[in-house]
Design an enzyme around this catalytic site. Structure first.
Site, PDB file in Angstrom:
ATOM      1  N   GLU A  67     -10.833   8.358  20.140  1.00 11.52           N
ATOM      2  CA  GLU A  67     -10.355   8.469  18.752  1.00 11.52           C
ATOM      3  C   GLU A  67     -10.479   7.067  18.144  1.00 11.52           C
ATOM      4  OE1 GLU A  67      -7.780   6.070  19.249  1.00 11.52           O
ATOM      5  OE2 GLU A  67      -6.274   7.278  18.217  1.00 11.52           O
ATOM      6  N   MET A  68      -9.823   6.805  17.010  1.00 15.73           N
ATOM      7  CA  MET A  68     -10.136   5.559  16.315  1.00 15.73           C
ATOM      8  C   MET A  68      -8.906   4.762  15.844  1.00 15.73           C
ATOM      9  SD  MET A  68     -13.477   6.998  14.250  1.00 15.73           S
ATOM     10  CE  MET A  68     -14.316   5.430  14.136  1.00 15.73           C
ATOM     11  N   GLU A  69      -7.714   5.087  16.340  1.00 16.79           N
ATOM     12  CA  GLU A  69      -6.517   4.437  15.782  1.00 16.79           C
ATOM     13  C   GLU A  69      -5.462   3.947  16.789  1.00 16.79           C
ATOM     14  OE1 GLU A  69      -7.514   7.543  14.637  1.00 16.79           O
ATOM     15  OE2 GLU A  69      -8.521   6.839  12.827  1.00 16.79           O
ATOM     16  N   ARG A  76       1.812   8.871  16.244  1.00 17.20           N
ATOM     17  CA  ARG A  76       0.517   9.283  15.694  1.00 17.20           C
ATOM     18  C   ARG A  76       0.173  10.654  16.252  1.00 17.20           C
ATOM     19  NH1 ARG A  76      -4.629   9.629  14.521  1.00 17.20           N
ATOM     20  NH2 ARG A  76      -6.175   9.645  16.181  1.00 17.20           N
ATOM     21  N   HIS A 107       0.797  -1.242   0.000  1.00 18.81           N
ATOM     22  CA  HIS A 107       0.000   0.000   0.000  1.00 18.81           C
ATOM     23  C   HIS A 107       0.824   1.284   0.000  1.00 18.81           C
ATOM     24  CE1 HIS A 107      -2.565  -3.196   1.692  1.00 18.81           C
ATOM     25  NE2 HIS A 107      -3.497  -2.620   0.974  1.00 18.81           N
ATOM     26  N   ASP A 152     -13.172  18.171  19.848  1.00 17.19           N
ATOM     27  CA  ASP A 152     -14.599  18.334  20.158  1.00 17.19           C
ATOM     28  C   ASP A 152     -14.892  17.769  21.540  1.00 17.19           C
ATOM     29  OD1 ASP A 152     -14.107  16.047  18.054  1.00 17.19           O
ATOM     30  OD2 ASP A 152     -15.787  15.344  19.266  1.00 17.19           O
ATOM     31  N   GLY A 211      -3.102  13.111  16.208  1.00 18.68           N
ATOM     32  CA  GLY A 211      -4.489  13.139  15.755  1.00 18.68           C
ATOM     33  C   GLY A 211      -5.360  14.033  16.609  1.00 18.68           C
TER      34      GLY A 211
HETATM   35  N1  HPA Z   1     -15.070  10.237  17.989  1.00 21.47           N
HETATM   36  C1  HPA Z   1     -14.150   9.466  17.435  1.00 21.47           C
HETATM   37  N2  HPA Z   1     -13.027   9.940  16.935  1.00 21.47           N
HETATM   38  C2  HPA Z   1     -12.804  11.266  17.008  1.00 21.47           C
HETATM   39  C3  HPA Z   1     -13.726  12.124  17.568  1.00 21.47           C
HETATM   40  C4  HPA Z   1     -14.909  11.581  18.089  1.00 21.47           C
HETATM   41  O1  HPA Z   1     -15.778  12.306  18.607  1.00 21.47           O
HETATM   42  N3  HPA Z   1     -13.231  13.387  17.465  1.00 21.47           N
HETATM   43  C5  HPA Z   1     -12.045  13.290  16.858  1.00 21.47           C
HETATM   44  N4  HPA Z   1     -11.781  12.008  16.573  1.00 21.47           N
END
Ligand code: HPA
Length: 236
Positions: A179-181, A87, A4, A204, A89
């Site tokens: 977050e997601m990673e 990372r 990739h 946020d 983010g």
């Molecule tokens: N949720 C998941 N991932 C994120 C968020 C969230 O509210 N804000 C920034 N990354």
């Protein structure tokens, strides 16, 4: 070349800064690195290599979620001999215990995801940062006069969900944000014996729905980017 990433062997530095967004990688390369050159753009996931204060460093995107960061971090570690991934983010705060613009240095990432179990046979639902880069980031933040709060976070597979309550795993491990990673990155680094850290800026606050506007984002992320680059210098 890996499956990739189209960079040639040797075109990626030992230390990689990894934002989620390819355009953020471009912004960092163009505004913070010297002599940055684009070394991969497969699928629009941009990777650049240049120098920062005379030392070679790469910056490239992870994309979003465990499948994506799982692929890119694995190929960087195994095909390009990368030692350290930082990372950088954004995250959503679960309560007003964190504020917009706060910087978090992730100590542990907890997740309900089966990624680590099915990839590497790990049974844990929480993984620590790997190696000493987390400590280097803490020291560097202190030197720069920046507050980088060491904390646990929730790494989730889910951005949109029915139930607005904080997920049970986040409460269980006292995770201040989501977050997601990070969980996927830490699991890969643990499996491979590599170094990994995650620095996040709170973009946020979930219960109050406050967020950093698109216009403010670039400026908001600058301290985190500088912290990551200055910490990277110490491990190159
Ligand atoms: N949720 C998941 N991932 C994120 C968020 C969230 O509210 N804000 C920034 N990354």
């Amino acid at each position: 070349m890996s499956v990739h990433i189209s960079a040639k062997k040797g075109e990626i530095a030992k230390v990689v800064l990894q934002p989620g967004d390819p355009l953020r990688a471009k912004y960092i390369a163009e505004n913070f690195l010297e002599n940055a050159r684009l070394v991969s753009q497969t699928r629009g996931i941009l990777y650049y290599t240049g120098t920062y204060k005379g030392k070679e460093i790469s910056v490239g995107a992870s994309g979003m979620g465990f499948p994506s960061i799982g692929i890119y971090s694995f190929e960087l570690y195994t095909e390009y001999e990368v030692d350290t991934i930082i990372r950088i983010g954004t995250c959503g705060g679960y309560s007003s215990d964190v504020k917009l613009f706060d910087i978090l240095n992730v100590e542990n990432a907890a997740s309900e995801s089966t990624y680590a179990k099915y990839a590497w046979g790990f049974e844990e639902e929480i993984f620590s940062h790997q190696g000493n880069i987390f400590d280097v980031i803490n020291e560097t933040a202190e030197e720069l006069g920046l507050k980088a709060r060491a904390t646990n976070i929730h790494s989730s597979d889910i951005f949109y969900r029915k139930d607005p309550a904080t997920p049970a795993i986040a409460t269980k491990y006292n995770c201040l944000a989501v977050e997601m990673e990070a969980f996927g990155l830490f699991a890969n680094a643990k499996h491979l014996g590599k170094n990994a850290a995650t620095i996040l800026t709170v973009s946020d606050i979930i219960p109050t729905q406050e967020f950093i506007s698109a216009d403010e984002r670039e400026k908001a992320l600058k301290p985190m980017i500088e912290l990551a680059l200055e910490a990277a210098l110490k491990v190159i």
